[in-house]
Design a protein around this motif. Structure first.
Motif: not given
Length: 136
Positions: A4-14
Motif C-alpha cells: 500500500k502506498p504511504k502518504g504524509l499529509l501536513l494540513e492545519d485546517n481540520v
C-alpha cells in the motif's frame, strides 16, 4: 504483492485534513496526517530520513500552518537529502505570491491552488501510487 502506498499529509485546517485524508484513503494510501511539520517531526525523528529509501511515497503539505510553512518544510527536507522524489511532493495553498511560486518551481514539486480540482488532484496521486517508490 504490491504494498500500500504511504502518504504524509501536513494540513492545519481540520476540514482539509479530513478531506484530503479521505481522498488518499479512497486511492488506497496509508495516511500519516499532522497539523504541521513540527508535530510530524515530534512523532517521527529525523533519523528515519537518513535511511537509503524514502519513508513515504508522497508528501502533501499546506503552505500556511502554525510553526512552519509548507515551503519552509519542503526546503528543509531537501537540504537533508529527503529520499522522496521532488515530483512526489505537492504544496497546496489558497494563494502564493511570485516569490513563493518561484520557490515551488526551484523545489521541483507540484502546486495545487485551494480549492483544487478533485479529478486533477486524484489523478496526480494515482500516478504517484503507480510509480510507488520502494520505501517499505
Amino acid at each position: 504483492m504490491k504494498l500500500k502506498p504511504k502518504g504524509l499529509l501536513l494540513e492545519d485546517n481540520v476540514f482539509y485534513r479530513e478531506y484530503i485524508t479521505g481522498i488518499l484513503n479512497e486511492l488506497n494510501y496509508e495516511v500519516l496526517a499532522y497539523s504541521d511539520p513540527t508535530r510530524y517531526r515530534t512523532c517521527h525523528p529525523a533519523q528515519e530520513c537518513r535511511k537509503s529509501t524514502p519513508c513515504v511515497d508522497v508528501i502533501v503539505t499546506d503552505n500556511l500552518m502554525p510553526n512552519m510553512t509548507g515551503l519552509d518544510y519542503l526546503e528543509s527536507i531537501k537540504r537533508t537529502n529527503c529520499k522522496v522524489p521532488d515530483t512526489h511532493k505537492v504544496l497546496i495553498s489558497g494563494s502564493l505570491g511570485d516569490e513563493e511560486l518561484a520557490k515551488v518551481e526551484r523545489l521541483g514539486c507540484q502546486y495545487f491552488l485551494k480549492l483544487f480540482d478533485l479529478l486533477e488532484f486524484s489523478s496526480w496521486l494515482e500516478d504517484k501510487a503507480e510509480l510507488q517508490v520502494d520505501c517499505h
